[in-house]
Design an enzyme around this catalytic site. Structure first.
Site, PDB file in Angstrom:
ATOM      1  N   CYS A  88       3.562   1.585   2.636  1.00  0.00           N
ATOM      2  CA  CYS A  88       4.565   0.937   2.701  1.00  0.00           C
ATOM      3  C   CYS A  88       5.657   1.443   1.641  1.00  0.00           C
ATOM      4  O   CYS A  88       6.961   1.429   1.848  1.00  0.00           O
ATOM      5  CB  CYS A  88       4.265  -0.647   1.955  1.00  0.00           C
ATOM      6  SG  CYS A  88       3.026  -1.355   3.036  1.00  0.00           S
TER       7      CYS A  88
ATOM      8  N   CYS B 179       0.919  -1.289  -0.222  1.00  0.00           N
ATOM      9  CA  CYS B 179       0.096  -0.094   0.126  1.00  0.00           C
ATOM     10  C   CYS B 179       0.906   1.259   0.245  1.00  0.00           C
ATOM     11  O   CYS B 179       2.237   1.122   0.122  1.00  0.00           O
ATOM     12  CB  CYS B 179      -1.043  -0.004   1.195  1.00  0.00           C
ATOM     13  SG  CYS B 179      -0.065   0.276   2.728  1.00  0.00           S
TER      14      CYS B 179
END
Ligand code: SF4
Length: 219
Positions: free
Chosen positions: A13, A10
């Site tokens: 991250c 996502c």
């Protein structure tokens, strides 16, 4: 030094990866940056909220994005703590370090509308999947709806309530609200871009995984 970034790809991250790279560059340390996206590995390593960060096998943060300055401090701290590894000792394998799971301690309860449509069943399957992977305890929404004292007490004791609804009618959320329970995380499957279909009760694995990832991003 091995720096692991735990996450499922996502936006957070990716932000963490950039900050890690910035910290490594600014310190001028030699580091191998490894992205760990395998969900089973995340569970084994005790990552209960993403993104996670580990340096030389030790988890340094979870569920947030430390900035580059903070990561630099973590790297320096890890450098002080670690003793040189003998050359015969292989580098740790990202899939094999600290196989300890703390997920069952989180007190996360999962509720799904489990409605009679594709999206209701995606909610149901996602809750089952999260539960089987140790990300929470799947509990009976109907038990809460019937005002069963034990069901309500368990929900009120939980640290986190994850509520999965199939569509914007939000039957699960409303059922919990009648019992005075407010979800910590609310996911509506149709908000993930999946169209509701009444006579289709077998969701695809891809759809279920999409819902699971969405919950993970909010934990
Ligand atoms: S939230 Fe939507 S899919 Fe779930 S039970 Fe209610 S109407 Fe059905």
């Amino acid at each position: 030094m091995i720096i692991e970034i735990f996450g499922i790809g996502c936006i957070n991250c990716e932000r963490l990866r950039k900050y890690v790279q910035q910290a490594v560059d600014e310190l001028g340390v030699e580091a191998q940056i490894v992205k760990v996206e395998d969900f089973e590995v995340l569970i084994r390593r005790g990552i209960t909220a993403t993104p996670g960060l580990a340096i030389d096998g030790e988890i340094r943060s979870m569920g947030r994005v430390p900035n580059a300055e903070e990561i630099k401090e973590m790297i320096q701290e890890a450098g002080k703590e670690c003793s040189p590894r003998p050359t015969s000792d292989p580098a740790p394998d990202a899939k094999a370090i600290i196989p300890k799971c703390k997920c069952s301690d989180t007190g996360t309860m999962l509720y799904s509308c489990s409605g009679a449509s594709n999206v209701g069943q995606i909610a149901n399957e996602a809750a089952k999947s999260l539960s089987s992977q140790g990300m929470g305890k799947f509990s009976c929404l109907a038990g809460v709806g019937s005002h069963g004292a034990g069901f309500i007490a368990s929900a009120k004791k939980a640290d986190r309530i994850v509520c999965l609804d199939g569509c914007t009618v939000k039957c699960a959320q409303k059922t919990l609200a009648h019992a005075g329970i407010e979800p910590t995380v609310q996911i509506v499957i149709t908000d993930l871009g999946i169209k509701k279909v009444h006579d289709q009760l077998d969701p695809t694995q891809e759809e279920v995984e999409h819902a699971v990832r969405s919950v993970q991003c909010h934990l």
